[in-house]
Design a protein around this motif. Sequence first.
Motif, PDB file in Angstrom:
ATOM      1  N   VAL A   1      11.883  11.048   0.535  1.00 14.89           N
ATOM      2  CA  VAL A   1      11.894  10.641   1.790  1.00 14.89           C
ATOM      3  C   VAL A   1      11.003   9.130   1.716  1.00 14.89           C
ATOM      4  O   VAL A   1      11.300   8.200   2.367  1.00 14.89           O
ATOM      5  N   LYS A   2       9.777   9.217   0.802  1.00 22.05           N
ATOM      6  CA  LYS A   2       8.931   7.874   0.967  1.00 22.05           C
ATOM      7  C   LYS A   2       9.427   6.923   0.130  1.00 22.05           C
ATOM      8  O   LYS A   2       9.331   5.600   0.452  1.00 22.05           O
TER       9      LYS A   2
ATOM     10  N   GLU B   1      16.233  13.996   6.361  1.00 16.25           N
ATOM     11  CA  GLU B   1      16.048  15.458   7.445  1.00 16.25           C
ATOM     12  C   GLU B   1      16.099  16.505   6.709  1.00 16.25           C
ATOM     13  O   GLU B   1      15.518  17.651   6.791  1.00 16.25           O
TER      14      GLU B   1
ATOM     15  N   THR C   1       2.252   1.683  -3.540  1.00 11.39           N
ATOM     16  CA  THR C   1       1.249   2.124  -4.332  1.00 11.39           C
ATOM     17  C   THR C   1       0.849   3.586  -4.101  1.00 11.39           C
ATOM     18  O   THR C   1       0.929   4.406  -5.130  1.00 11.39           O
ATOM     19  N   THR C   2       0.870   4.050  -2.909  1.00 17.12           N
ATOM     20  CA  THR C   2       0.905   5.163  -2.694  1.00 17.12           C
ATOM     21  C   THR C   2       1.773   6.287  -3.176  1.00 17.12           C
ATOM     22  O   THR C   2       1.999   7.215  -3.933  1.00 17.12           O
TER      23      THR C   2
ATOM     24  N   PHE D   1       1.649   6.347  -7.108  1.00 13.70           N
ATOM     25  CA  PHE D   1       0.694   7.422  -7.584  1.00 13.70           C
ATOM     26  C   PHE D   1       1.053   8.991  -7.190  1.00 13.70           C
ATOM     27  O   PHE D   1       0.750   9.720  -8.073  1.00 13.70           O
ATOM     28  N   THR D   2       2.225   9.277  -6.248  1.00 10.49           N
ATOM     29  CA  THR D   2       2.347  10.141  -5.993  1.00 10.49           C
ATOM     30  C   THR D   2       3.476  10.820  -7.077  1.00 10.49           C
ATOM     31  O   THR D   2       3.541  11.704  -7.515  1.00 10.49           O
TER      32      THR D   2
ATOM     33  N   ILE E   1       8.149  14.781  -1.705  1.00 11.51           N
ATOM     34  CA  ILE E   1       8.117  13.504  -1.036  1.00 11.51           C
ATOM     35  C   ILE E   1       8.634  12.439  -1.382  1.00 11.51           C
ATOM     36  O   ILE E   1       8.949  11.451  -0.893  1.00 11.51           O
TER      37      ILE E   1
ATOM     38  N   GLU F   1       4.358  17.822  -4.484  1.00  9.94           N
ATOM     39  CA  GLU F   1       4.343  16.490  -4.109  1.00  9.94           C
ATOM     40  C   GLU F   1       5.677  15.751  -4.311  1.00  9.94           C
ATOM     41  O   GLU F   1       6.072  14.688  -3.879  1.00  9.94           O
TER      42      GLU F   1
ATOM     43  N   ILE G   1       0.838  -1.177  -0.035  1.00 14.01           N
ATOM     44  CA  ILE G   1       0.164  -0.002   0.093  1.00 14.01           C
ATOM     45  C   ILE G   1       1.017   1.226  -0.060  1.00 14.01           C
ATOM     46  O   ILE G   1       0.722   2.157  -0.728  1.00 14.01           O
ATOM     47  N   ASP G   2       1.986   1.112   0.723  1.00 18.39           N
ATOM     48  CA  ASP G   2       2.981   2.510   0.824  1.00 18.39           C
ATOM     49  C   ASP G   2       3.365   2.492  -0.417  1.00 18.39           C
ATOM     50  O   ASP G   2       3.666   3.746  -0.948  1.00 18.39           O
TER      51      ASP G   2
ATOM     52  N   ARG H   1      12.950  17.268   4.716  1.00 17.86           N
ATOM     53  CA  ARG H   1      12.121  17.902   5.331  1.00 17.86           C
ATOM     54  C   ARG H   1      12.371  19.338   5.866  1.00 17.86           C
ATOM     55  O   ARG H   1      11.463  20.132   5.688  1.00 17.86           O
TER      56      ARG H   1
END
Lengths: 396, 384
Positions: A320-321, A383, A292-293, A296-297, A317, A314, A289-290, A386
Amino acid sequence: MNLEFTPEEIAFREEVRAFIEENYPKELAGSGTREDLSREQFLAWHKVLGKKGWSVPAWPVKYGGTGWTSTQKYIWGEENARVDAIMPLPFGVSMVAPVIYTFGNEEQKAKHLPGIRSGEVWWCQGYSEPGAGSDLASVKTTAVRDGDHYVINGQKTWTTLAQHADWGFFLCRTDPTAKAQEGISFILVDMKTPGIEVRPIKLIDGTHEVNETWLTDVRVPVENLVGEENKGWTYAKFLLAHERSGIAGVARSKRGIERLRDIAAKETVDGVPLIETPDFARKISQLEIDLTTLEFTELRTLASEAAGKGPGPESSILKVKGTEVQQRLTELTLEAVNHYGAPYAYGMEATGNGAGIGPDYADYAAETYFNMRKTSIYGGSNEIQRNIITKMILGL
Amino acid sequence: MDFNFTEEQGMLRDSLAKMIRDQYDFDTRRKVVASAEGWRKHMWMQFAELGLMMAPFSEEDGGLGGGPIDAMVVMEEFGKGLVVEPYVPSVVCGGGFLKRGTDAQKEEYLSGVMSGENIFAFAYAEPRGRYNLADLETTAKKDGSGFVINGHKAVVIGAPWATHLIVTARTSGGRRDVNGVTVFVVEKSAPGITTRDYPTVDGRRASEVYFENVSVGGEAVIGDVDNGLPLIELVSDEAIAALCAEACGAMKVAQNMTVEYSRQRKQFGTPIGKFQVLQHRMVDMFMEAEQSVSMTYMATLKLDEDTVTRKKAASAAKVRIGQGGRFVGQQAIQIHGGMGMTDELAVGHYFKRLTMIDSEFGNVDHHLKRYTDLSAGAVPVAAE
C-alpha cells in the motif's frame, strides 16, 4: 540495534558497484522506468546476471540463489537503482519460480528453473479474467481432463507482456462443482500451444504493456499441473504473498526523488528555482519522509524474516505505502515539468518529447504518471490489501 | 544492520510492562492524576529500582551501559500505560545535558538522576519563542565569576515535581541569534525562582517558571558559554526520539482499543467492525502506528550520526509521528462514537496525550520546515 554496515558488507557493496559499472549495458542507462522496451532490452541485464549467478538472489541456494543476507539484498537493490537498472522481470523469477521450487516435482524444477534463472525463458501470469480482477477466486477458465491432457478454455486478461512470453502459469477451474476457492488448479502452459491467442490492450499512457489472452481447446500435458489438482488457490495465495522484498520499490523511488530534485532545481518560478519555493520544497520533503518511513518499514520486515519469524504484520503495509509513494513521485514529477508534460512520447518519436521538444527531463513525465496508476490496482488492489490486513491482523 | 533488541532490553521491557500492568491501571492513573500531587513519588522510585533511570547511561557514568534504544524501550511502555512520571524531562533531558557536563556536575547531579532522587525539568520554552530553541528573552548576565538570570519560561513539563531545572538563557547576541545561548543547571529552590503550577490537559503537571535576579556560579554552566545551542539541539533531538517512542506505545493501544470496541459495539444489528468503511479506517490506523514505529527506530538509531543527518532524522520522525498520532487519535475517538468523548473511557486520554506530544519540541509544520531547510543546506548552526 544499529544501522552500520560491517567491513564485509562494505566490501560487498564495492564489489557489486564495480560489477554493475563494468557490466550494465551502456545503451540502457537510465531506461529503467520506461515501458516500451524490446524483449532484448528487457532481458539484457537479466542475462548478464544469470551468467554471474546473481539473477535470483532470493531463491534457495540449491536452486541458484545467492544466499545473501537481508542487508546484502538491500545493498543489491540500492546499487542497481543507482543506474536505474532494468531488473529481471518478476513473472518468472519471483512469481512462478517459488511456486515451482516449493510445490513442483523434480522434473518441473529441472525443466523450468534454469531458463528462468538465465533469462532465456520469458513467463507471463494467467490470473485475472474479465470477471475476476480483485475477486480472483471467481476464475471461470476451465481445464478438463482428457486422457494425458488438460483441455483449457477461457479468457485471461491483463496478461503483462504476454506478447514476449514463452511460458505462462494459469489458474484454471478443474472442479466446476466446488466452492469458489476450491477446485482451482495451477497449470504451466507453453505459450506456443495451438489455441492460444494474445491480443494487445493499449493503455492510457500509450503503451502495449498488457494483453487479453484467449484460450480455445488448448491441450496441455497433465505433467504441467503443479502440486495437486484443485489445490491451486493455495499456491496462488502463496505466490501473491511470497515476493515482498522489492515490492516497496524503495531504492528506485530514492533515485526518483533525486531526479525530481534535479528537475525542480532547473525549473523556475518568477525567476526562483522551483525547489526553493516553500510550497514545492515541502511537498518534496513530505514525500521523502514518506519514503524514509517505507524504507525503515521494509528494513524491519527484512530483519524479521531473517530472524526466521516470517514476515511480520508490517510487511502488509509495503504494497500500500510503496505504491502510494511511487504514484506521488510521478505526480510531483509531472507537476515539476509543467507544460512540457504535454508532448506525447510513445509511438510518435518524430513529434513528441522523444524528438527533443522541451527539456529531456520532461520525457515520459506524464506517461509515467498515467502508467503508475496501475500500481494501486494490480497485485491485489490496495483496497484488497486493507481487506487482508483487516482479516489477518486486526482479526475482524 | 541489526533491528534486534538485546536480551537486557527485552527483560527491561517485560519487567516494566508488568509493573505498569500491576500498578498503573487506568483507574489508578485517574486517581493519581486527580490527586494534589498529580504523580506518585514512590512509583518513580520503583521505576528507579527497576533500573530505568540508569539504563541509558554509560557504565563509566554509573549507568547500565545502554543508550537511546533503552530510553526508547522505556518510553514505548510509558506510552502504552499513559505514565505521567517525568522520564523525558528528568532522565532524557536532564541526564542528557549532565552526562555531557563536567566531572563535578556529573558527580553532583547525575548520580541523583539515576537514583531517582534528583528530578529535573527542562525549562527551554518561552511565551513568545514558539519552537525556536534560540528565540530567548531570558537573559543571563555575567556577574563576577557567575551569572544573573532573569526571564520567564513557559509550560515547563514536570517542573512542579522537580528538584532541579535545566535553563536556557541568552548570554550575548540578539534575540534569535544562534550564538550567545548558554545552558545552566539550577536548583529549583534557588532564591529568585518562583513558579505557577498547573495541570495539563493530558494528565501531567507543568509550571510557568519566573527567574528574578537568580544568581548562579560559573560552575552552573553546562557546556560552553555562548555556544550552548548545538548541545540544546542534540538533547532536544534525543527527547524527540523518546517522545516518538511514547507516541508509538499510545498509538498501538488506541488502535487496539478501537478494534476491540468495534467487535463489541453493535449498530443496525451488526458489530460495527463488520463495516468495511470502518475496517479500512482501522487498517489505516494500524499502518500509521506501524510506520511510526519504523520512524522511531530510524530517528533513534541516527542520533549518533553527523549533525545534519541526526537533525533530519529527528524532524522526519516528528513529522510522521505528529501526523500519525493525530490520525490515530482522531479516528479512535470517531469510531468509539459518543463513548469516545467521555472522560470515563481511556481512549480519550490516549487521544489527548498524542495531541500534546505533537506540540512538544516542535510540531509537524515546524519539523517539516526544519527538514526542508536542512535539505537545502539553509540552516545556520552555531560552531560545534
